[in-house]
Write an enzyme that holds these catalytic residues in place. Structure first.
Site, PDB file in Angstrom:
ATOM      1  CB  THR A  43      -0.934   0.000   1.225  1.00 28.69           C
ATOM      2  OG1 THR A  43      -0.136  -0.121   2.405  1.00 28.69           O
ATOM      3  CG2 THR A  43      -1.926  -1.162   1.166  1.00 28.69           C
ATOM      4  N   GLY A  45       1.542   4.165   1.666  1.00 28.58           N
ATOM      5  CA  GLY A  45       2.277   4.625   2.842  1.00 28.58           C
ATOM      6  C   GLY A  45       3.255   3.581   3.354  1.00 28.58           C
ATOM      7  CB  CYS A  46       2.872  -0.040   3.959  1.00 28.39           C
ATOM      8  SG  CYS A  46       1.471   0.156   5.089  1.00 28.39           S
ATOM      9  CB  THR A  47       5.210   1.086  -0.783  1.00 33.54           C
ATOM     10  OG1 THR A  47       4.303  -0.011  -0.943  1.00 33.54           O
ATOM     11  CG2 THR A  47       6.324   0.968  -1.806  1.00 33.54           C
ATOM     12  N   GLY A  50       8.816   1.636   4.101  1.00 35.58           N
ATOM     13  CA  GLY A  50       9.826   0.600   3.913  1.00 35.58           C
ATOM     14  C   GLY A  50      10.998   1.108   3.077  1.00 35.58           C
TER      15      GLY A  50
END
Length: 155
Positions: A43, A45-47, A50
């Site tokens: 997703t 924001g998560c990408t 990371g």
């Protein structure tokens, strides 16, 4: 099980991770550990989060710091996410929410008017002795990895 507290030792845990690994906190003593919890693989924001940690990995390594990402996704999804974005750190699968519970990151969230229990984006910094030294809850991704890096430098 009580949840973690600042300036107290974090209880040992064991969890399945990418690369066919089992991560045990006790095995990481002698290194700082950054554990970041995120809602879902692949997703936006998560990408970004990371990638921000990935892009600073060398600086974290120079400070003897291990990074671990945690979400409730399965290992197959994690392996794909990790490979796609070339994350040099492992991702922990917490399908049973044991770690999410230990770190108290499951919160009531709202999306499109619907309420559900989801992962509150949070990061924890554990020092070389296994003591929780910093926590960030309700994280906004922009600038977060830099903030964590500064906290590690301050240890």
């Amino acid at each position: 099980m009580p949840s973690v507290e600042l300036n107290k030792p974090v209880p040992d845990f064991e969890a399945p991770a990418t690369g066919d690994q089992t991560v045990r906190l006790d095995d990481l003593k002698g290194q700082n550990v950054v554990i970041y919890f995120y809602p879902k693989d692949n997703t936006p924001g998560c990408t970004t989060e990371g990638q921000d940690f990935r892009d600073r990995m060398k600086q974290f390594e120079e400070l003897d710091t291990v990074i671990l990402g945690v979400s409730r996704d399965g290992l197959k999804a994690h392996e794909n996410f990790r490979a796609k974005h070339e994350f040099p750190f492992h991702l922990i699968s917490d399908k049973d929410e044991a770690l999410c519970t230990l770190f108290d990151v499951i919160k009531l969230k709202k999306l499109y008017g619907k309420e559900y229990m989801g992962v509150d984006r949070s990061t924890f910094l554990i020092d070389k002795d296994g003591v929780l030294r910093a926590e960030w809850r309700g994280v906004k991704v922009k600038g977060h990895a830099d903030e964590v890096l500064e906290a590690v430098k301050a240890l």
